[in-house]
Enzyme design. Structure first.
Site, PDB file in Angstrom:
ATOM      1  N   ASP A 259       3.829  -2.961   5.276  1.00  0.00           N
ATOM      2  CA  ASP A 259       5.036  -2.203   4.943  1.00  0.00           C
ATOM      3  C   ASP A 259       5.931  -2.951   3.973  1.00  0.00           C
ATOM      4  O   ASP A 259       6.301  -4.096   4.201  1.00  0.00           O
ATOM      5  CB  ASP A 259       5.831  -1.904   6.226  1.00  0.00           C
TER       6      ASP A 259
ATOM      7  N   ASP B 182       0.815  -8.538   4.074  1.00  0.00           N
ATOM      8  CA  ASP B 182       1.610  -7.677   4.936  1.00  0.00           C
ATOM      9  C   ASP B 182       1.403  -6.232   4.437  1.00  0.00           C
ATOM     10  O   ASP B 182       0.886  -6.026   3.339  1.00  0.00           O
ATOM     11  CB  ASP B 182       3.072  -8.118   4.785  1.00  0.00           C
TER      12      ASP B 182
HETATM   13  P1  TMP Z   1       5.182  -4.973   8.333  1.00  0.00           P
HETATM   14  O1  TMP Z   1       4.907  -6.242   9.071  1.00  0.00           O
HETATM   15  O2  TMP Z   1       3.915  -4.236   7.990  1.00  0.00           O
HETATM   16  O3  TMP Z   1       6.066  -5.148   7.159  1.00  0.00           O
HETATM   17  O4  TMP Z   1       5.966  -3.963   9.353  1.00  0.00           O
HETATM   18  C1  TMP Z   1       7.191  -4.227   9.917  1.00  0.00           C
HETATM   19  C2  TMP Z   1       8.292  -3.349   9.413  1.00  0.00           C
HETATM   20  O5  TMP Z   1       8.449  -2.177  10.224  1.00  0.00           O
HETATM   21  C3  TMP Z   1       9.601  -4.097   9.494  1.00  0.00           C
HETATM   22  O6  TMP Z   1      10.156  -4.297   8.229  1.00  0.00           O
HETATM   23  C4  TMP Z   1      10.507  -3.206  10.334  1.00  0.00           C
HETATM   24  C5  TMP Z   1       9.822  -1.879  10.339  1.00  0.00           C
HETATM   25  N1  TMP Z   1      10.101  -1.052  11.545  1.00  0.00           N
HETATM   26  C6  TMP Z   1      10.542   0.248  11.365  1.00  0.00           C
HETATM   27  O7  TMP Z   1      10.712   0.696  10.226  1.00  0.00           O
HETATM   28  N2  TMP Z   1      10.773   1.034  12.463  1.00  0.00           N
HETATM   29  C7  TMP Z   1      10.599   0.592  13.741  1.00  0.00           C
HETATM   30  O8  TMP Z   1      10.808   1.340  14.717  1.00  0.00           O
HETATM   31  C8  TMP Z   1      10.139  -0.771  13.927  1.00  0.00           C
HETATM   32  C9  TMP Z   1       9.928  -1.297  15.312  1.00  0.00           C
HETATM   33  C10 TMP Z   1       9.885  -1.541  12.798  1.00  0.00           C
HETATM   34 MG    MG Z   2       6.815  -5.860   5.448  1.00  0.00          MG
END
Ligand code: TMP
Ligand code: MG
Length: 289
Positions: free
Chosen positions: A40, A38
């Site tokens: 974030d 993953d």
């Molecule tokens: P990931 O799959 O790379 O971890 O990304 C998803 C993350 O993004 C999740 O933890 C929620 C976050 N997110 C935001 O911070 N802001 C937003 O507007 C959206 C739709 C998701």
């Molecule tokens: Mg994540």
């Protein structure tokens, strides 16, 4: 076997099993391994000096490309839906429609902002985005041993690619599945491409990208890195898995969620902002006696 597994941030429900998996991967060698991660809050830090770090969405949300009005709307969405995303008292089935709602609303707000493609690099440069400590060893080690790294993210592909690029580790062994922006002929954001990826539909995303896993069909061993329970399904497209080791970063709501992480991830890293454990495991797998 691996001293880093004794760090106080490391939790395992069955350390003997973890050791067996790592030994099996070591015997099979790097040519049989693929890494699926993953982005974030897994490859990037959750916090630094007590301050939260941005997700790829937040990098845009906090930038000069977004109006104050829109920033407030995006923040409201985050305050509404993020607690649901990480809530351990609700099932994935209950969360699914709400995650689709969050991503759809957020993407629509971003599209209204007429974001310019040529400003993305600068916005990333000015952001507080940070890859975890030890990231360079992680990326360089995988590249050196020709181990494919799939970054599977519900974030924004264009933004996360730029983060990796600016840190000088976007090597050719990397593939990214994510939400990519679509720009019109003037370079203005007009839509998001393809099937939406959110936290809890990574299994569907994996199955849609069957071609990628087909290319890697001889790599039966998988190292999976995630921070959400939704990340556990990222390897569902891999052919004939022999060994899989799942490492989960438990960044937030630790006490409430520890039990569920311990029962699903093989190794749980509690409030650990480093790549120390994945790096040590990779070092062991790729090292030959
Ligand atoms: P990931 O799959 O790379 O971890 O990304 C998803 C993350 O993004 C999740 O933890 C929620 C976050 N997110 C935001 O911070 N802001 C937003 O507007 C959206 C739709 C998701
Ligand atoms: Mg994540």
């Amino acid at each position: 076997m691996i001293p880093e597994l004794s760090k106080p941030s490391v939790w395992m429900r069955d350390s003997k099993r973890v050791e067996e998996i790592i030994q099996a991967m070591h015997r099979a060698g790097p040519s049989t391994l693929q890494v699926i991660s993953d982005f974030d809050m897994t490859l990037t830090r959750f916090a630094h000096n007590g301050k939260r770090c941005p997700t790829s969405h937040n990098i845009l949300d906090n930038s000069k490309l977004i109006s104050e009005d829109c920033k407030n709307n995006l923040k409201e969405l985050l305050n509404t839906y993020y607690p649901i995303e990480i809530d351990s008292t609700h099932t994935v089935e209950e969360k699914l429609p709400l995650m689709v709602e969050w991503w759809t609303k957020a993407h629509n707000l971003l599209i209204q902002q007429k974001i310019r493609k040529d400003l993305l690099a600068q916005v990333v440069k000015e952001s507080d985005a940070m890859l975890r400590e030890g990231y360079k060893v992680f990326f360089d080690q995988l590249h050196k041993h020709n181990i494919p790294l799939l970054i599977f993210s519900a974030g924004i592909g264009d933004v996360l690619e730029e983060v990796i690029h600016q840190n000088g580790v976007f090597h050719p062994n990397i593939r990214v599945f994510s939400n990519y922006m679509d720009f019109d002929e003037n370079g203005i954001l007009c839509a998001f491409k393809g099937q939406l990826i959110h936290t809890y539909n990574k299994r569907e995303g994996a199955l849609l990208n069957a071609g990628h896993f087909q290319e890697l069909q001889d790599r039966h061993n998988v190292l999976l890195l995630g921070d959400s329970l939704g990340d556990l399904t990222m390897a569902d497209g891999v052919h004939n898995v022999e060994n899989i080791l799942k490492i989960g970063y438990l960044n937030d709501k630790v006490e409430e969620r520890k039990e569920s992480y311990l029962s699903t991830y093989d190794i749980v890293l509690e409030k650990d902002e480093t790549m120390d454990v994945p790096n040590a495991i990779l070092n062991h797998i790729t090292g030959r006696q």
